[in-house]
Design an enzyme around this catalytic site. Sequence first.
Site, PDB file in Angstrom:
ATOM      1  NE  ARG A  82     -10.687  -9.205  -4.126  1.00 20.79           N
ATOM      2  CZ  ARG A  82     -11.156  -8.335  -4.696  1.00 20.79           C
ATOM      3  NH1 ARG A  82     -11.069  -8.296  -6.143  1.00 20.79           N
ATOM      4  NH2 ARG A  82     -11.152  -6.991  -4.444  1.00 20.79           N
ATOM      5  CE  LYS A  85      -3.644  -2.057   2.663  1.00 24.72           C
ATOM      6  NZ  LYS A  85      -4.807  -1.969   1.733  1.00 24.72           N
TER       7      LYS A  85
END
Length: 509
Positions: A357, A283
């Site tokens: 996910r 990130k």
Amino acid sequence: MTALTLSTAAASGLRADAIVVGVAKGAKGPVVAPGAEAVDKAYDGALAGILETLGASGGEGEVTKLPAPTGFKAPVVVAVGLGAVPEKDDTFSAEALRRAAGAAARALAGAKKAVFALPITDAADAGVLAEGAALGAYAFDAYKENGKNGKDAKNGKAPLAEVTLLGGKPRDAAYKAALARATAVTEELNRARDLINTPPNDLYPEAFAAVATAAGKEHGIKVQVLDEKALQKGGYGGILGVGAGSAAAPRLVKLSYTSPKATKHLAFVGKGITYDSGGISLKPAGHNETMKCDMSGAAAVFAAVVAAARLGLEVNVTGWLALAENMPSGSATRPGDVLRMYSGKTVEVLNTDAEGRLVLADALWKASEEKPDAIIDVATLTGAMVLALGNRTFGVMANDDAFRTAIVEAAEEVGEESWPMPLPEHLRKGMDSPTADIANMGERMGGGLVAGLFLKEFVGEGITWAHLDIAGPAFNESGPFGYTPKGGTGSAVRTLVRLAELTAAGDLG
């Protein structure tokens, strides 16, 4: 936790640090709300005028303090805004009451006891006021000097210790039940907030699993923990792949609450990334600081299962906590790697920051093996959902439109903002991979929906399923409001509990 009690005594005779009254926003100025008649009378009916002189309007969340009338044992009156005067019946919404109670409780940090003379027409009102007060009084000070165990923190005040709700009937069964429910739900929701706010060096997968195990022993919930060896043996490629770069090994935790009278079974699945650096797809600066909150879905599932057990709901509820830490290292999963999931499908990892996910996919397939009546997963899954719905609303996707509608309605009933979202089939093609069965990324536009479509691939055939993307409301980076603190919020806990209640009553599906 703030102690909650009911009383029918006169406000003037109760010893407390403050009396809380409601004030609404009328067409010609502030209007004293029902419940405060005795307090208003002690001001010779001039309370509304005094508040207006002090600048109060009755706007939602507004707090005004003034000296109590002569003869009152409490020294201060706290007037809290309820918003606009209701158009009919002078009946305020449950959420207006909940938020007002929360704002008042926050304003009384440091006080030992407050008497709430707010509108109560029935047991349900008492319940929502109790919820608002307990949630609004929340504080996380475990890491502040002298702050642990409710003592005054060096840089703050201890939460309001006790709330007495005037107008609540302490011997009435319905009122007692409403207060007991509020206590159970808010205690577990606040525990979820604690978990979310705990720094990731102290809350890693093994530590989270230990918290769940201890709670299971306390509340009669069966807990099973799969460590890294068990995950490897079972073929949980998604969870293992996400946790591969961290020194803190992943876990899959199963919490099983069973009722002898249950005829339905719900499964809740929570994303539990105890810290998310993004992995190799690191990130950018400015996006890492709050990533301890990426386990908010697992915290919500944990809290909901424990609350269901404490309430003795006549429904079987299984919680699955998919726990991992997503870190970059020489052993971390790389963009381009292919993972073989628990279901047997292969996933090409195009972005290691789309990790939630992956852990959910393994847990969803495992949950599907038990053939529950419905599965609901909860996750801080996508920034796209925040862009779509903002910071206070979570998105709801499902493979059944009626079920999606029922969840949105349940959320509204308990005061959580949600919005139904579609699962457009045309977006599925974007996840086609030349190497694997599916890629973990698809089209950038509609990214929150793409994530939902990915998860749908790992739900067992014929099972009703919904996905709650709580990326927006799970962690409040701005100032507190109503009963919502800064930091972890416990988003979706109340919705999950309500869904379990509706299922137990035969009113959901």
